[in-house]
Design a protein around this motif. Structure first.
Motif, mmCIF file in Angstrom:
data_model
loop_
_atom_site.group_PDB
_atom_site.id
_atom_site.type_symbol
_atom_site.label_atom_id
_atom_site.label_comp_id
_atom_site.label_asym_id
_atom_site.label_seq_id
_atom_site.Cartn_x
_atom_site.Cartn_y
_atom_site.Cartn_z
ATOM 1 N N LEU A 274 8.088 8.851 -6.215
ATOM 2 C CA LEU A 274 7.055 8.048 -6.868
ATOM 3 C C LEU A 274 7.457 7.716 -8.301
ATOM 4 O O LEU A 274 7.181 6.608 -8.793
ATOM 5 C CB LEU A 274 5.719 8.791 -6.836
ATOM 6 C CG LEU A 274 5.069 8.883 -5.453
ATOM 7 C CD1 LEU A 274 3.925 9.895 -5.464
ATOM 8 C CD2 LEU A 274 4.557 7.524 -4.987
ATOM 9 N N SER A 275 8.137 8.630 -8.977
ATOM 10 C CA SER A 275 8.635 8.361 -10.328
ATOM 11 C C SER A 275 9.690 7.266 -10.307
ATOM 12 O O SER A 275 9.728 6.397 -11.191
ATOM 13 C CB SER A 275 9.220 9.643 -10.942
ATOM 14 O OG SER A 275 8.244 10.639 -11.077
ATOM 15 N N GLU A 276 10.528 7.297 -9.275
ATOM 16 C CA GLU A 276 11.553 6.262 -9.115
ATOM 17 C C GLU A 276 10.914 4.897 -8.849
ATOM 18 O O GLU A 276 11.311 3.883 -9.420
ATOM 19 C CB GLU A 276 12.484 6.658 -7.961
ATOM 20 C CG GLU A 276 13.614 5.683 -7.691
ATOM 21 C CD GLU A 276 14.458 6.107 -6.496
ATOM 22 O OE1 GLU A 276 14.936 5.225 -5.769
ATOM 23 O OE2 GLU A 276 14.622 7.335 -6.293
ATOM 24 N N ILE A 277 9.896 4.882 -7.993
ATOM 25 C CA ILE A 277 9.200 3.639 -7.673
ATOM 26 C C ILE A 277 8.555 3.041 -8.920
ATOM 27 O O ILE A 277 8.534 1.821 -9.115
ATOM 28 C CB ILE A 277 8.149 3.889 -6.577
ATOM 29 C CG1 ILE A 277 8.851 4.115 -5.227
ATOM 30 C CG2 ILE A 277 7.148 2.741 -6.470
ATOM 31 C CD1 ILE A 277 7.939 4.610 -4.125
ATOM 32 N N ALA A 278 8.036 3.908 -9.799
ATOM 33 C CA ALA A 278 7.327 3.446 -10.995
ATOM 34 C C ALA A 278 8.200 2.593 -11.906
ATOM 35 O O ALA A 278 7.693 1.724 -12.627
ATOM 36 C CB ALA A 278 6.778 4.645 -11.770
ATOM 37 N N ILE A 279 9.522 2.803 -11.865
ATOM 38 C CA ILE A 279 10.419 2.042 -12.741
ATOM 39 C C ILE A 279 11.403 1.166 -11.962
ATOM 40 O O ILE A 279 12.229 0.479 -12.559
ATOM 41 C CB ILE A 279 11.207 2.986 -13.661
ATOM 42 C CG1 ILE A 279 12.035 3.993 -12.854
ATOM 43 C CG2 ILE A 279 10.251 3.736 -14.601
ATOM 44 C CD1 ILE A 279 12.966 4.847 -13.693
ATOM 45 N N SER A 280 11.286 1.161 -10.642
ATOM 46 C CA SER A 280 12.264 0.453 -9.810
ATOM 47 C C SER A 280 12.064 -1.064 -9.853
ATOM 48 O O SER A 280 10.940 -1.551 -9.714
ATOM 49 C CB SER A 280 12.156 0.926 -8.361
ATOM 50 O OG SER A 280 12.938 0.117 -7.511
ATOM 51 N N PRO A 281 13.155 -1.825 -9.975
ATOM 52 C CA PRO A 281 13.047 -3.287 -9.890
ATOM 53 C C PRO A 281 12.627 -3.766 -8.505
ATOM 54 O O PRO A 281 12.161 -4.897 -8.360
ATOM 55 C CB PRO A 281 14.461 -3.770 -10.246
ATOM 56 C CG PRO A 281 15.358 -2.605 -9.946
ATOM 57 C CD PRO A 281 14.543 -1.388 -10.241
ATOM 58 N N LEU A 282 12.765 -2.923 -7.493
ATOM 59 C CA LEU A 282 12.370 -3.313 -6.136
ATOM 60 C C LEU A 282 10.860 -3.531 -6.034
ATOM 61 O O LEU A 282 10.387 -4.203 -5.116
ATOM 62 C CB LEU A 282 12.791 -2.241 -5.135
ATOM 63 C CG LEU A 282 14.287 -1.912 -5.055
ATOM 64 C CD1 LEU A 282 14.527 -0.800 -4.045
ATOM 65 C CD2 LEU A 282 15.090 -3.153 -4.703
ATOM 66 N N ALA B 118 0.862 -1.178 0.000
ATOM 67 C CA ALA B 118 0.000 0.000 0.000
ATOM 68 C C ALA B 118 0.901 1.232 0.000
ATOM 69 O O ALA B 118 1.722 1.408 0.902
ATOM 70 C CB ALA B 118 -0.915 0.002 1.224
ATOM 71 N N LEU B 119 0.760 2.057 -1.025
ATOM 72 C CA LEU B 119 1.665 3.177 -1.250
ATOM 73 C C LEU B 119 0.872 4.465 -1.207
ATOM 74 O O LEU B 119 -0.170 4.585 -1.852
ATOM 75 C CB LEU B 119 2.305 2.993 -2.631
ATOM 76 C CG LEU B 119 3.427 3.908 -3.076
ATOM 77 C CD1 LEU B 119 4.651 3.733 -2.177
ATOM 78 C CD2 LEU B 119 3.782 3.589 -4.529
ATOM 79 N N ASP B 120 1.355 5.451 -0.461
ATOM 80 C CA ASP B 120 0.567 6.677 -0.361
ATOM 81 C C ASP B 120 1.252 7.875 -0.997
ATOM 82 O O ASP B 120 2.474 7.935 -1.103
ATOM 83 C CB ASP B 120 0.112 6.908 1.085
ATOM 84 C CG ASP B 120 0.884 7.923 1.903
ATOM 85 O OD1 ASP B 120 1.151 9.014 1.409
ATOM 86 O OD2 ASP B 120 1.164 7.633 3.081
ATOM 87 N N GLY B 121 0.442 8.816 -1.466
ATOM 88 C CA GLY B 121 0.914 9.942 -2.242
ATOM 89 C C GLY B 121 1.567 11.041 -1.451
ATOM 90 O O GLY B 121 1.819 12.117 -2.007
ATOM 91 N N ASN B 122 1.866 10.839 -0.184
ATOM 92 C CA ASN B 122 2.648 11.814 0.560
ATOM 93 C C ASN B 122 4.120 11.755 0.184
ATOM 94 O O ASN B 122 4.888 12.643 0.567
ATOM 95 C CB ASN B 122 2.491 11.602 2.071
ATOM 96 C CG ASN B 122 1.256 12.285 2.620
ATOM 97 O OD1 ASN B 122 1.089 13.490 2.484
ATOM 98 N ND2 ASN B 122 0.374 11.522 3.220
ATOM 99 N N LEU B 123 4.533 10.712 -0.548
ATOM 100 C CA LEU B 123 5.895 10.658 -1.049
ATOM 101 C C LEU B 123 6.055 11.722 -2.137
ATOM 102 O O LEU B 123 5.091 12.124 -2.777
ATOM 103 C CB LEU B 123 6.203 9.271 -1.617
ATOM 104 C CG LEU B 123 5.960 8.079 -0.688
ATOM 105 C CD1 LEU B 123 6.336 6.778 -1.383
ATOM 106 C CD2 LEU B 123 6.724 8.226 0.617
#
Length: 296
Positions: A152-160, A142-147
């Motif tokens: 969030l852009s990094e998360i969108a392409i992250s292999p993690l 569950a990911l929230d938009g306070n980041l």
């Protein structure tokens, strides 16, 4: 202990002033002021724990008295805080809202410490505690938009995050557009209200169903759109849009309702519910929460 789900984002103190009176700008009315653990990630985690799951929170919490108190409150509720980033120089974040009989009047979110911590909160996903780039976390997140939008852009392409079931919620309409990098993520389910959906699509939909259609047209894989006490919608790419209306209730509180909706939907699906049944479970749980029948 291995968590059932990771909740990434804001964990802070909610300071909420509530009055049974309808309020307008400048109103000065009697009511109650409470301080409770809050934040989008926290509210989702608390609801998941009430449903019997074991959530872990990835967040930033200061090494101040308020932070120690917040971590202790999390532990009492069965939340795993071992992976939270504790900062020596950043204070614990806070959120302040005023609610009346006519809904949310105003709110201020001070999540500056979470934003300043940046990708430090994600270290457990990379260093082997919860996963690595080669063997990423395979469960729900569950990911929230306070980041920040950058994170969030990094998360969108992250292999993690490549193997995760991503459940994404904006922190508020003012931060909704931060989610744009995740709009087309193939493993993301976005939970938004009607205003947030219109901001993301730059549209003017007047129903949740129309907003869900617009988000699917923009490339979203899956979306759930709420609209207060009116019909909500769930849209899945290639499978169309479903709607369900919440039962009418007396509104006792507003803050945290969307997070309860998201958590209840996730749990229903985890328990094997289909699309329609999961949506119904979510609108029902949110209505019960808004009525005040479930403790904060």
């Amino acid at each position: 202990m291995t968590p059932d789900i990771l909740c990434i984002g804001s964990v802070l103190w909610d300071i909420i002033g509530r009055s049974p009176s309808s309020m307008r700008q400048g109103a000065d009315v009697p009511g109650r002021i409470t301080r409770l653990p809050g934040g989008v990630a926290m509210n989702i985690a608390m609801t998941l724990a009430r449903f019997g799951l074991c959530p872990a929170i990835l967040t930033a919490v200061g090494r101040d008295a308020e932070g120690d108190e917040l971590i202790a409150a999390c532990a009492r509720m069965g939340l795993i805080t071992d992976h939270a980033y504790r900062s020596d120089d950043l204070p614990t974040d806070r959120y302040m809202a005023v609610e009346g009989a006519n809904g949310l009047i105003a709110a201020v979110a001070d999540a500056h410490s979470l934003e300043a911590a940046g990708d430090k909160i994600l270290r457990p996903l990379a260093d082997g505690r919860l996963g690595t780039a080669e063997a990423p976390w395979p469960g729900p997140i569950a990911l929230d938009g306070n980041l920040t939008e950058a994170l969030l852009s990094e998360i969108a392409i992250s292999p993690l995050f490549a193997a995760a079931d991503l459940r994404v919620a904006p922190a508020s309409p003012g931060k909704a557009e931060r989610l744009l990098p995740l709009m087309r993520h193939p493993r993301a389910t976005l939970y938004v209200n009607l205003e947030e959906a219109n901001l993301l699509t730059r549209g003017h939909a007047d129903t949740a169903a129309a907003a869900a259609e617009a988000m699917l047209a923009r490339g979203a894989a899956r979306v759930l759109v709420t609209n207060g006490g009116k019909a909500c919608a769930e849209g899945t790419q290639g499978a169309g849009v479903l709607t369900d209306a919440p039962p009418p209730v007396m509104v006792a509180r507003v803050t945290g309702a969307g997070d309860t909706f998201m958590a209840a939907h996730l749990v229903a699906e985890r328990n094997g519910a289909g699309r329609a049944a999961a949506l119904h479970a979510a609108v029902t749980a949110a209505a019960i929460y808004v009525s005040g029948e479930i403790g904060s």
